[in-house]
Write an enzyme that holds these catalytic residues in place. Sequence first.
Site, PDB file in Angstrom:
ATOM      1  N   GLU A  61      -4.050   6.615 -13.030  1.00 15.18           N
ATOM      2  CA  GLU A  61      -4.719   5.325 -12.888  1.00 15.18           C
ATOM      3  C   GLU A  61      -6.212   5.403 -13.206  1.00 15.18           C
ATOM      4  OE1 GLU A  61      -6.098   3.664  -9.097  1.00 15.18           O
ATOM      5  OE2 GLU A  61      -4.383   4.782  -8.291  1.00 15.18           O
ATOM      6  N   HIS A 118      -1.803   2.675 -11.054  1.00 14.45           N
ATOM      7  CA  HIS A 118      -2.522   1.895 -10.052  1.00 14.45           C
ATOM      8  C   HIS A 118      -1.545   1.131  -9.157  1.00 14.45           C
ATOM      9  CE1 HIS A 118      -6.062  -0.135  -8.508  1.00 14.45           C
ATOM     10  NE2 HIS A 118      -5.564  -1.312  -8.792  1.00 14.45           N
ATOM     11  N   SER A 134      -6.266  -1.659  -3.826  1.00 11.06           N
ATOM     12  CA  SER A 134      -7.187  -2.057  -4.894  1.00 11.06           C
ATOM     13  C   SER A 134      -8.397  -2.788  -4.303  1.00 11.06           C
ATOM     14  CB  SER A 134      -6.446  -2.895  -5.930  1.00 11.06           C
ATOM     15  OG  SER A 134      -7.178  -3.033  -7.110  1.00 11.06           O
TER      16      SER A 134
END
Length: 315
Positions: free
Chosen positions: A243, A273, A149
């Site tokens: 995601e 995610h 991320s």
Amino acid sequence: MDVLGATWRPFTHVIPPGRIGAVTSRRLIAAGLALASPPVKGATFDRIEAAVADGLTLRGEWVRTPMTTRADGVILYIHGSGYVMCSSRTHRGLTSQLADRTGLPVLSVDYRLSPSHRYPAAPQDVRAAWNWLLAEGYDPARIIVAGDSAGGHLALTLALELARTRQALPAALVTLSPVVDLSVERGLVRDRIERDPFASAAVARRTLARYADAEAMLDDGLRIEFDDIDRFPPTLVHAGSREMLAADCTDLVRRLKGAGLEVEYRVWPGLMHVFQAMTAFMPESLAALDEIATFITTHLPAADAAPYLMTAEIA
């Protein structure tokens, strides 16, 4: 995943902004990851705090397991969660899995978090960790940089800074659901088509705006572009098909390939995610970690000997 979609995702919309919301989010995500992503049995986590250049302090931890037997390289891991949440501690499940599956020690870095510390605090801390490894004797060609991320964004921007300034590059990058565009424009469109069970694009955009405002977004240090790049580490990109950042990940891969750079892309059907962290609940997480470990060991094969690493290895 349906449970997350019915619980965590709606809750993120009502968390208040500012420091109170940040503290609340950090506590909740830490509790959730402790259940969903337990560390490997026998893993050790040795805290490190070292003064580095420019008055900065490197904070993080060395992660090893009984299978961490290699002394010829290292993984520099950068955690995610919107530049606001998480730490080396919350990501012990992921980092210990990587140490266990590759045999490499992992340096998991704690960078300063927003909203108390905005851009460029985080990349400064990541660069400090990279520089510290070099000062400790690690060959950059024996370092893998990995992140999820926001940590994936930091891994990319670190490599881009090194490439643009013609410095030595890491052996490879591993990016799990990386943030590519802090405005999350594609994510907002994507979220209207199919919702990520875990992460809301609108919440992500609001969170990232606290890290980098409109003026900061113009800075080259946040730019994920490869037009002026002729050398870059081989890069692995993993994403879940459900995601919010799926389109961003696809665009990242398109940019890398367009620049003639080496990239491997894997989209996991039906997953969310950073699903790789959900090892307690999702068998696909373990399969993904196997693939990640194979990528790492392929790009960092074992060396016969690496005496220059001994000081760093026992730090």
